[in-house]
Design a protein around this motif. Structure first.
Motif, short mmCIF file in Angstrom:
data_model
loop_
_atom_site.label_atom_id
_atom_site.label_comp_id
_atom_site.label_asym_id
_atom_site.label_seq_id
_atom_site.Cartn_x
_atom_site.Cartn_y
_atom_site.Cartn_z
N ASP A 1 -15.04 -39.22 34.50
CA ASP A 1 -13.93 -39.92 35.25
C ASP A 1 -14.15 -41.21 34.98
OD1 ASP A 1 -14.77 -41.29 37.90
OD2 ASP A 1 -16.11 -39.66 37.70
N GLY A 2 -13.39 -42.32 35.53
CA GLY A 2 -13.60 -43.62 35.53
C GLY A 2 -12.33 -44.68 35.23
N GLY A 3 -11.19 -43.96 34.98
CA GLY A 3 -10.18 -44.73 34.53
C GLY A 3 -9.07 -44.83 35.45
N THR A 4 -9.14 -45.40 36.51
CA THR A 4 -8.09 -45.64 37.49
C THR A 4 -8.07 -47.03 38.34
OG1 THR A 4 -7.60 -43.39 37.86
CG2 THR A 4 -6.76 -44.58 39.56
N SER A 5 -7.25 -47.67 39.00
CA SER A 5 -7.53 -48.86 39.83
C SER A 5 -6.43 -48.94 40.91
CB SER A 5 -7.31 -50.06 38.90
OG SER A 5 -7.55 -51.18 39.53
N SER B 1 -9.34 -45.25 43.56
CA SER B 1 -9.68 -44.54 42.38
C SER B 1 -10.64 -43.52 42.44
CB SER B 1 -10.02 -45.78 41.23
OG SER B 1 -11.13 -46.39 41.81
N GLY B 2 -10.61 -42.65 41.21
CA GLY B 2 -11.86 -41.54 41.49
C GLY B 2 -11.30 -40.14 41.59
N GLY B 3 -10.31 -39.79 40.71
CA GLY B 3 -9.76 -38.55 40.51
C GLY B 3 -9.46 -38.08 42.01
N PRO B 4 -9.93 -36.74 42.10
CA PRO B 4 -9.57 -36.12 43.49
C PRO B 4 -10.36 -36.87 44.73
CG PRO B 4 -11.07 -34.67 42.13
CD PRO B 4 -10.47 -35.76 41.12
N LEU C 1 0.76 -33.40 37.26
CA LEU C 1 0.27 -33.81 38.47
C LEU C 1 -0.68 -34.92 38.82
CD1 LEU C 1 0.56 -32.52 41.57
CD2 LEU C 1 -1.23 -30.66 40.89
N SER C 2 -0.86 -35.62 39.66
CA SER C 2 -1.70 -36.44 40.03
C SER C 2 -2.58 -36.54 41.48
CB SER C 2 -1.04 -37.88 39.83
OG SER C 2 -1.90 -39.07 40.14
N SER C 3 -3.68 -37.11 41.29
CA SER C 3 -4.29 -37.58 42.78
C SER C 3 -4.04 -38.72 43.29
CB SER C 3 -5.83 -37.16 42.66
OG SER C 3 -5.99 -35.65 42.29
N MET C 4 -3.43 -39.68 42.66
CA MET C 4 -3.16 -40.97 43.03
C MET C 4 -2.44 -41.04 44.12
SD MET C 4 -2.69 -43.03 39.59
CE MET C 4 -1.14 -42.19 39.13
N ASN D 1 -5.04 -41.11 28.67
CA ASN D 1 -5.27 -39.45 28.24
C ASN D 1 -4.77 -38.65 29.54
OD1 ASN D 1 -7.27 -40.15 29.74
ND2 ASN D 1 -8.92 -38.89 28.48
N GLU D 2 -3.54 -39.24 30.03
CA GLU D 2 -3.09 -38.34 31.17
C GLU D 2 -2.59 -36.92 30.62
OE1 GLU D 2 -3.75 -39.87 34.35
OE2 GLU D 2 -2.86 -41.54 32.99
N MET D 3 -2.48 -36.56 29.36
CA MET D 3 -2.10 -35.24 29.16
C MET D 3 -3.09 -34.20 29.82
SD MET D 3 0.80 -35.33 27.72
CE MET D 3 0.99 -33.73 26.96
N ASP D 4 -4.52 -34.61 29.72
CA ASP D 4 -5.18 -33.76 30.67
C ASP D 4 -5.05 -33.62 32.09
OD1 ASP D 4 -7.88 -32.44 30.10
OD2 ASP D 4 -8.67 -33.58 31.67
N ASP D 5 -4.26 -34.06 32.84
CA ASP D 5 -3.87 -34.06 34.18
C ASP D 5 -2.74 -32.69 34.22
OD1 ASP D 5 -5.56 -35.34 35.36
OD2 ASP D 5 -4.15 -37.25 35.74
N PHE D 6 -2.28 -32.53 33.02
CA PHE D 6 -1.61 -31.20 33.04
C PHE D 6 -2.58 -29.90 32.98
CE2 PHE D 6 2.05 -33.64 30.70
CZ PHE D 6 2.89 -33.14 31.82
N ILE E 1 -5.04 -45.03 33.53
CA ILE E 1 -5.12 -44.34 31.94
C ILE E 1 -5.89 -42.94 32.07
CG2 ILE E 1 -4.51 -46.65 30.91
CD1 ILE E 1 -7.24 -46.92 30.01
N ASN E 2 -6.28 -42.47 33.14
CA ASN E 2 -7.11 -41.41 33.52
C ASN E 2 -8.61 -41.65 32.98
OD1 ASN E 2 -7.34 -38.82 34.37
ND2 ASN E 2 -7.18 -37.64 32.32
N LEU E 3 -9.19 -41.23 32.14
CA LEU E 3 -10.64 -41.44 31.94
C LEU E 3 -11.01 -42.52 31.47
CD1 LEU E 3 -11.29 -37.65 30.67
CD2 LEU E 3 -11.17 -38.58 32.88
N TYR F 1 5.92 -44.22 37.96
CA TYR F 1 5.96 -44.65 36.55
C TYR F 1 4.95 -43.99 36.12
CZ TYR F 1 3.40 -48.62 38.57
OH TYR F 1 2.48 -49.62 39.21
N ARG F 2 4.62 -42.88 36.39
CA ARG F 2 3.89 -41.99 35.77
C ARG F 2 4.02 -41.79 34.25
NH1 ARG F 2 -1.47 -39.67 36.37
NH2 ARG F 2 -1.38 -37.71 36.44
N GLU F 3 3.14 -41.38 33.43
CA GLU F 3 3.33 -41.00 31.96
C GLU F 3 4.05 -39.78 32.03
OE1 GLU F 3 0.31 -41.68 33.31
OE2 GLU F 3 -0.98 -42.90 32.14
O1 DON Z 1 -3.60 -39.11 38.31
C1 DON Z 1 -4.79 -38.59 38.28
O2 DON Z 1 -4.85 -37.93 39.26
C2 DON Z 1 -5.81 -39.03 37.53
N1 DON Z 1 -5.42 -39.49 36.17
C3 DON Z 1 -6.83 -40.05 38.32
C4 DON Z 1 -7.75 -40.38 37.18
C5 DON Z 1 -9.02 -41.26 37.95
O3 DON Z 1 -8.88 -41.70 39.25
C6 DON Z 1 -10.20 -41.70 37.10
N2 DON Z 1 -11.35 -42.55 37.82
N3 DON Z 1 -11.37 -43.37 38.38
#
Ligand code: DON
Length: 577
Positions: free
Chosen positions: A386-390, A480-483, A459-462, A427-432, A408-410, A109-111
């Motif tokens: 960074d900061g927005g993932t759970s 959480s934490g991007g890559p 593309l996502s790192s989740m 702001n998931e468009m930044d993952d493009f 919600i990305n950042l 259910y990615r954006e």
């Molecule tokens: O889907 C991704 O890979 C990023 N939007 C994840 C962002 C993220 O983990 C932010 N950090 N905590």
């Protein structure tokens, strides 16, 4: 490969030794062990873990608990995830008494990119257009995904699973240092350019309380409670066609954004088979593209296997372990950069990237005494935070398991809020790949395959991941934490299954990270053994420290019970019964 696990007494006895061995620059907080008899939730906020545990105690299954946890996270971690974002959920349904076999499913259910957005969407726009404001927002998927999961895999009704989140939003929750740091980060962005308040004004007032927050304060969010009540009553209709949709479209019109009523009404959940890989005695059940997590982790494990790296040949976090794992990470992240994107739009060569001969060649290219230039990794590519993932993990008393990562990305996403409903849009468009060749907020370089297109998912790192042995979940994990999600989840699984650490130790010990580009090994600020860092630098790696190495939430199941660990790096506490 040593896939065996020590008995519980041996593992507990080893804790003290491991903590000493892992000596830290900033001592990791002594996280207590949490072991439950029946089921547990490991989320990154205590109220969210408790929301899921409450539903488990009511007799709900792991999916009911996951949905309750997620909606509660939307309230208590509104800068990490929530109804304005999206996510991935991997579910293990155990074999039934009537003979039905076990099965696993991945819910995507990615954006999605709005219909009016094409590959050039960010060319000629302000440098921060994919991160702040209306153009940064993808069509949110969380409400559709969670309600799909509940309807097809849950047992309780919407009102019951949403009740804890609504109660927390109305009666209040205590904020921690992590929340306050997220608010401070928004304040800094506004200080840098006060015009950003045009976009961020609602989030700044409503969710950040204009910066006037301290750890221990009690906050309520009656407006999000209203949104959740509408969702409990009217289901996805409320969000995608009803009053919440109207409010989102209204914000888009006022801020010149591309999301339309048709984009919202047209949002679809994608339900698919998870990616699977055999590893030692285990089956790794992971998220397929548009997550990069599954392929990247399976490539790294496959390369380590071929290098004969395991607990018998290395000590945890010794120089050889760090070097060889970093080399495997470099190969896998180079391929991530070159090949991975939404498989609904481009052909992703998953089979080739995980083929035995291919991993043989990648492993054979690794030297034990030196490191190469970036172009020597992966299949080679000429294109080049960074900061927005759970993340949360759930196991119920029947052995049903859910690994779920949402974002919600950042922090606070696009900073654009939805007035009247108390939440921030992603702001998931930044993952493009927004500008070809340029890195995204996480320093990740990605190919043209990941350019925006109408309806495409970035593309996502989740990396929500379930590890099975003999068809039974042994580990449920993610981060959480991007890559750093990928490398943190992987190292924590290795800490449990190779180094026999109990989960609360496995999650807390220092980690490291390499993502191919920048060509650098990042060491957790908790890392004390500067000798290893010097030795790794001596092999030729550039090294650096970083505060954030991801936050892992993990459950391990063994004969002693359900062991749940929430990473103290984000202040979570697990709950169960
Ligand atoms: O889907 C991704 O890979 C990023 N939007 C994840 C962002 C993220 O983990 C932010 N950090 N905590």
């Amino acid at each position: 490969m040593n896939g065996g696990r020590a008995s519980l007494p041996v593992r507990i006895a080893s804790i003290a030794v491991l903590v000493l061995l892992a000596g830290c620059r900033v001592a990791p907080p002594a996280a207590p062990a949490h072991v439950f008899a029946h089921g547990a939730v490991a989320a990154d906020h205590p109220a969210a873990s408790e929301a899921g545990a409450e539903v488990l105690r009511l007799g709900g299954n792991a999916v009911d608990a996951a949905v309750a946890t997620s909606f509660c996270l939307s309230v208590v971690r509104p800068y990490s995830c929530g109804i304005g974002g999206g996510g991935f959920m991997v579910i293990h349904v155990p074999a039934a008494a009537d003979g039905r076999p076990s099965r696993q499913v991945a819910i995507n259910y990615r954006e999605t990119a709005p219909g009016a957005v094409g590959p050039d969407a960010f060319v000629g726009r302000a440098a921060d257009a994919s991160r702040i404001g209306a153009h940064a927002v993808g069509v949110p998927g969380s409400v559709a995904g969670l309600l799909y999961a509940l309807e097809h895999f849950g047992t309780l009704d919407r009102e019951t699973v949403l009740a804890p989140a609504i109660r927390v939003a109305e009666e209040g929750f205590v904020i921690d240092a992590h929340y306050v740091a997220a608010v401070k980060a928004v304040g800094t962005k506004i200080d840098e350019d006060p015009r950003r308040l045009d976009d961020a004004g609602y989030v700044w007032r409503e969710l950040c309380h204009a910066g006037d927050v301290r750890p221990g304060d009690r906050l309520t969010n009656p407006r999000q409670a209203r949104a959740l009540r509408l969702i409990a009553r009217d289901g996805a209709f409320a969000f995608y066609r009803g009053p919440i949709a109207d409010a989102i479209v209204d914000v888009m019109k006022r801020r010149g954004g591309p999301i339309t009523a048709a984009d919202l009404a047209g949002y679809r959940v994608d339900v698919t088979a998870p990616l699977r890989g055999r590893w030692s005695d285990y089956e790794v059940v992971a998220m397929p593209p548009p997550s990069s997590g599954g392929i990247t982790m399976l490539q790294i494990l496959g390369i380590l296997d071929r290098l004969d790296v395991d607990a018998a040949t290395t000590d945890h976090n010794d120089t050889e372990y760090v070097h060889l794992l970093a080399e495997a990470m470099k190969h896998a992240f180079a391929d991530r950069s070159r090949w991975l994107a939404d498989p609904a739009f481009v052909d992703v060569p998953t089979g080739d990237l995980l083929a035995a001969e291919y991993l043989d060649a990648r492993a054979a290219a690794i030297s034990r005494t030196s490191t190469g230039a970036p172009m020597d990794y992966g299949t080679g590519t000429d294109h080049l935070e960074d900061g927005g993932t759970s993340h949360f993990s759930v196991v119920d008393r029947t052995g049903m398991a859910v690994a779920c990562t949402e974002t919600i990305n950042l922090r606070f996403g696009s900073l654009l809020g939805v007035p009247g409903f108390g939440f921030a849009l992603n702001n998931e468009m930044d993952d493009f790949t927004t500008i070809p060749g340029a890195a995204n907020a996480f320093g990740l370089r990605q190919s043209d395959r990941n350019l925006p297109e109408p309806g495409k998912r970035p593309l996502s790192s989740m990396s929500p991941t379930i590890v099975l042995r003999d068809d039974v979940p042994v580990i449920v994990a993610g981060a959480s934490g991007g890559p750093r999600i990928i490398t943190g989840t992987l190292q924590t699984i290795l800490n449990c299954l190779w180094y026999d650490m109990p989960p609360h130790v496995a999650v807390e010990v220092p980690r490291f990270h390499h993502q191919w580009m920048p060509d650098r090994v990042y060491f957790d600020e908790r890392w004390a053994d500067t000798g290893v860092i010097d030795d790794v630098a001596g092999i030729g790696h550039e090294t650096a420290r970083r505060v954030s190495v991801g936050e892992v939430q993990l459950i391990l199941v063994d004969d002693a019970g359900v062991h749940a660990a929430s990473d103290t790096r984000k202040g979570g506490v697990p709950a169960g019964y």
